[in-house]
Write an enzyme that holds these catalytic residues in place. Structure first.
Site, PDB file in Angstrom:
ATOM      1  N   ASP A  85       0.047  -7.663 -12.962  1.00 50.11           N
ATOM      2  CA  ASP A  85       0.161  -8.772 -12.014  1.00 50.11           C
ATOM      3  C   ASP A  85      -1.200  -9.072 -11.396  1.00 50.11           C
ATOM      4  OD1 ASP A  85       2.214 -10.392 -10.149  1.00 50.11           O
ATOM      5  OD2 ASP A  85       0.606  -9.592  -8.896  1.00 50.11           O
ATOM      6  N   TYR A 105      -7.474 -13.223  -6.672  1.00 52.89           N
ATOM      7  CA  TYR A 105      -7.914 -11.820  -6.700  1.00 52.89           C
ATOM      8  C   TYR A 105      -9.314 -11.690  -7.303  1.00 52.89           C
ATOM      9  CZ  TYR A 105      -2.872 -10.816  -6.068  1.00 52.89           C
ATOM     10  OH  TYR A 105      -1.570 -10.789  -5.638  1.00 52.89           O
ATOM     11  N   LYS A 162      -1.382 -16.313 -10.951  1.00 53.32           N
ATOM     12  CA  LYS A 162      -0.828 -17.207  -9.929  1.00 53.32           C
ATOM     13  C   LYS A 162      -1.791 -18.349  -9.617  1.00 53.32           C
ATOM     14  CE  LYS A 162       1.080 -12.973  -7.866  1.00 53.32           C
ATOM     15  NZ  LYS A 162      -0.018 -11.981  -7.962  1.00 53.32           N
ATOM     16  N   HIS A 216       1.469 -19.389  -5.916  1.00 50.14           N
ATOM     17  CA  HIS A 216       1.198 -18.191  -5.111  1.00 50.14           C
ATOM     18  C   HIS A 216       1.836 -18.267  -3.720  1.00 50.14           C
ATOM     19  CE1 HIS A 216      -2.002 -14.778  -4.881  1.00 50.14           C
ATOM     20  NE2 HIS A 216      -0.993 -14.497  -4.099  1.00 50.14           N
ATOM     21  N   LEU A 241       5.011  -0.570  -1.695  1.00 51.70           N
ATOM     22  CA  LEU A 241       4.820   0.714  -1.001  1.00 51.70           C
ATOM     23  C   LEU A 241       4.422   0.477   0.450  1.00 51.70           C
ATOM     24  CD1 LEU A 241       2.779   2.563  -3.813  1.00 51.70           C
ATOM     25  CD2 LEU A 241       5.257   2.675  -3.375  1.00 51.70           C
ATOM     26  N   ILE A 254       5.688  -3.907  -8.539  1.00 54.46           N
ATOM     27  CA  ILE A 254       4.307  -3.878  -9.054  1.00 54.46           C
ATOM     28  C   ILE A 254       3.368  -3.091  -8.134  1.00 54.46           C
ATOM     29  CG2 ILE A 254       4.383  -5.957 -10.500  1.00 54.46           C
ATOM     30  CD1 ILE A 254       3.464  -7.590  -8.025  1.00 54.46           C
ATOM     31  N   SER A 307      -2.574   0.959  -7.382  1.00 49.27           N
ATOM     32  CA  SER A 307      -3.442   2.070  -7.029  1.00 49.27           C
ATOM     33  C   SER A 307      -4.667   1.979  -7.923  1.00 49.27           C
ATOM     34  CB  SER A 307      -2.735   3.421  -7.247  1.00 49.27           C
ATOM     35  OG  SER A 307      -3.682   4.462  -7.086  1.00 49.27           O
ATOM     36  N   VAL A 308      -5.815   2.449  -7.433  1.00 46.51           N
ATOM     37  CA  VAL A 308      -6.993   2.520  -8.302  1.00 46.51           C
ATOM     38  C   VAL A 308      -7.342   3.977  -8.618  1.00 46.51           C
ATOM     39  CG1 VAL A 308      -7.988   0.290  -7.683  1.00 46.51           C
ATOM     40  CG2 VAL A 308      -8.517   2.302  -6.287  1.00 46.51           C
ATOM     41  N   ARG A 311      -2.497   8.607  -9.380  1.00 46.63           N
ATOM     42  CA  ARG A 311      -1.430   7.855  -8.702  1.00 46.63           C
ATOM     43  C   ARG A 311      -0.862   6.753  -9.588  1.00 46.63           C
ATOM     44  NH1 ARG A 311      -3.888   6.942  -2.634  1.00 46.63           N
ATOM     45  NH2 ARG A 311      -3.216   8.934  -1.736  1.00 46.63           N
ATOM     46  N   ASN A 326       3.016   6.838 -10.132  1.00 43.94           N
ATOM     47  CA  ASN A 326       3.885   5.695  -9.837  1.00 43.94           C
ATOM     48  C   ASN A 326       4.713   5.308 -11.063  1.00 43.94           C
ATOM     49  OD1 ASN A 326       2.763   5.775  -7.298  1.00 43.94           O
ATOM     50  ND2 ASN A 326       1.443   3.986  -7.587  1.00 43.94           N
TER      51      ASN A 326
HETATM   52  P1  NAD Z   1       1.228  -1.519  -2.416  1.00 35.59           P
HETATM   53  O1  NAD Z   1       2.413  -1.549  -1.530  1.00 35.59           O
HETATM   54  O2  NAD Z   1       1.400  -1.447  -3.875  1.00 35.59           O
HETATM   55  O3  NAD Z   1       0.324  -0.320  -1.884  1.00 35.59           O
HETATM   56  C1  NAD Z   1      -0.879   0.025  -2.543  1.00 35.59           C
HETATM   57  C2  NAD Z   1      -1.566   1.133  -1.752  1.00 35.59           C
HETATM   58  O4  NAD Z   1      -0.674   2.220  -1.575  1.00 35.59           O
HETATM   59  C3  NAD Z   1      -2.767   1.722  -2.485  1.00 35.59           C
HETATM   60  O5  NAD Z   1      -3.900   0.964  -2.216  1.00 35.59           O
HETATM   61  C4  NAD Z   1      -2.823   3.126  -1.924  1.00 35.59           C
HETATM   62  O6  NAD Z   1      -3.453   3.124  -0.669  1.00 35.59           O
HETATM   63  C5  NAD Z   1      -1.365   3.446  -1.721  1.00 35.59           C
HETATM   64  N1  NAD Z   1      -0.754   4.183  -2.854  1.00 35.59           N
HETATM   65  C6  NAD Z   1      -0.457   3.702  -4.083  1.00 35.59           C
HETATM   66  N2  NAD Z   1       0.127   4.631  -4.833  1.00 35.59           N
HETATM   67  C7  NAD Z   1       0.208   5.747  -4.074  1.00 35.59           C
HETATM   68  C8  NAD Z   1       0.713   7.044  -4.294  1.00 35.59           C
HETATM   69  N3  NAD Z   1       1.265   7.378  -5.465  1.00 35.59           N
HETATM   70  N4  NAD Z   1       0.626   7.945  -3.280  1.00 35.59           N
HETATM   71  C9  NAD Z   1       0.075   7.613  -2.098  1.00 35.59           C
HETATM   72  N5  NAD Z   1      -0.408   6.394  -1.821  1.00 35.59           N
HETATM   73  C10 NAD Z   1      -0.348   5.468  -2.803  1.00 35.59           C
HETATM   74  O7  NAD Z   1       0.323  -2.771  -1.969  1.00 35.59           O
HETATM   75  P2  NAD Z   1      -0.266  -4.092  -2.582  1.00 35.59           P
HETATM   76  O8  NAD Z   1      -1.449  -3.853  -3.437  1.00 35.59           O
HETATM   77  O9  NAD Z   1      -0.409  -5.006  -1.427  1.00 35.59           O
HETATM   78  O10 NAD Z   1       0.911  -4.698  -3.483  1.00 35.59           O
HETATM   79  C11 NAD Z   1       1.038  -4.443  -4.854  1.00 35.59           C
HETATM   80  C12 NAD Z   1       0.742  -5.675  -5.680  1.00 35.59           C
HETATM   81  O11 NAD Z   1       1.551  -6.773  -5.271  1.00 35.59           O
HETATM   82  C13 NAD Z   1      -0.681  -6.216  -5.494  1.00 35.59           C
HETATM   83  O12 NAD Z   1      -1.645  -5.440  -6.146  1.00 35.59           O
HETATM   84  C14 NAD Z   1      -0.517  -7.601  -6.055  1.00 35.59           C
HETATM   85  O13 NAD Z   1      -0.503  -7.573  -7.471  1.00 35.59           O
HETATM   86  C15 NAD Z   1       0.846  -7.982  -5.509  1.00 35.59           C
HETATM   87  N6  NAD Z   1       0.754  -8.752  -4.236  1.00 35.59           N
HETATM   88  C16 NAD Z   1       1.124 -10.061  -4.255  1.00 35.59           C
HETATM   89  C17 NAD Z   1       1.060 -10.822  -3.106  1.00 35.59           C
HETATM   90  C18 NAD Z   1       1.488 -12.246  -3.138  1.00 35.59           C
HETATM   91  O14 NAD Z   1       1.200 -12.980  -2.182  1.00 35.59           O
HETATM   92  N7  NAD Z   1       2.177 -12.701  -4.164  1.00 35.59           N
HETATM   93  C19 NAD Z   1       0.596 -10.244  -1.904  1.00 35.59           C
HETATM   94  C20 NAD Z   1       0.235  -8.901  -1.902  1.00 35.59           C
HETATM   95  C21 NAD Z   1       0.326  -8.168  -3.076  1.00 35.59           C
END
Ligand code: NAD
Length: 276
Positions: free
Chosen positions: A45, A50, A75, A108, A190, A229, A232-233, A237, A241
């Protein structure tokens, strides 16, 4: 393991567990998307805003995976809304991704004050007719916005991507979508990794299954029918996940997590109904 698929109202299928790349720098995206492919993810995604469509494209190209083996979403950004500007922005995204056909294109944000989302939706319908994109959907809409798309074009979005996690579980909007044949996709699943992953209820359930808190939250999304979706980088993790696919929560645990909802207080991001 591989992710199960969910089927859209247009007959296409989407892997239920994918990998999101918001806030991933373009020069990091290639590496982490390759790690995600190696972990088993086949659904990525991204979005124009981005700034990493090119990096995602390089990961796809170097992975050796065939287009039919992967599922890519991007998007349309707010500034590109409108019929002609959407068609142009789509081609630019495709050039960066290096793809001939896209699996899923989303608007978006609804952008109610701009009020261009119906014309924008008509451009997505045209792109789907031309075979440039297989499925079309939206992100960050209200019930009223979704209903307007349907009433004014007769084309029901395949999916609605919204902020959704146990503190903000969006029961009403999910039910509205389900009743119209629209899948729901959870962003920030998350809760962006903050307080949610330290919650006592989540921790108790995690201990019971020998799983991590993140895995329990992802397993909850899968159990209630969301496409999810997590981002994590960190390679461990990314793998952790994906391994949430092996965690099946029982009904009482799903109910306990449903009970964590905080209503509007739980929202992290902007409210799409009023945000332009
Ligand atoms: P997320 O809820 O997926 O959280 C990611 C964060 O959680 C990481 O940066 C890390 O700090 C932590 N994390 C991840 N895996 C972990 C693990 N196993 N243990 C502990 N901590 C962990 O947050 P996100 O990135 O905001 O959302 C996921 C995806 O959703 C985005 O990357 C993007 O693709 C999408 N998104 C879309 C919109 C939209 O407006 N459509 C907005 C925000 C995000």
């Amino acid at each position: 393991t591989s992710s199960p698929n969910l089927t859209f109202n247009d007959g296409n299928a989407i892997p239920q567990l994918g990998y999101g790349v918001w806030q991933v720098e373009d020069d990091v995206a290639e590496k982490v998307v390759r790690q995600a492919f190696d972990a088993g993810y086949r659904h990525i995604d991204t979005a124009k805003i981005y700034g990493n469509e090119a990096g995602v494209g390089r990961a796809i190209a170097s992975s050796g995976l065939k287009p039919e083996e992967i599922f890519i979403t991007t998007k349309l950004w707010n500034a590109d809304q409108g019929y002609e500007s959407t068609l142009a922005a789509f081609e630019e995204s495709m050039n960066r991704l290096g793809l001939e056909t896209l699996d899923l294109y989303l608007i978006h944000w609804m952008q109610p004050k701009q009020d261009k989302f119906v014309d924008t939706w008509k451009a997505l319908i045209e792109l789907q007719k031309r075979g440039r994109v297989k499925s079309i959907g939206v992100s960050n809409f209200s019930k009223e916005g979704l209903q307007r798309l349907i009433d004014e074009t007769g084309v029901v979005p395949a999916i609605h991507q919204i902020e959704l996690h146990p503190f903000f579980n969006q029961a009403e909007l999910r039910e509205f979508a389900t009743a119209r044949g629209i899948l729901t996709q959870a962003w920030s699943p998350l809760g962006q990794g903050g307080e949610l992953l330290e919650n006592a209820t989540i921790a108790q359930i995690a201990a019971k299954y020998g799983a991590t808190p993140a895995q329990v939250v992802i397993a909850w999304h899968l159990a209630i029918g969301n496409v999810v979706i997590p981002k994590s980088v960190t390679e461990s993790r990314i793998q952790e996940n994906f391994a949430a696919l092996g965690v099946t929560l029982d009904e009482a645990d799903i109910e306990a997590i449903n009970g964590l909802d905080r209503g509007a207080e739980g929202r992290i991001g902007p409210d799409p109904a009023v945000s332009d």
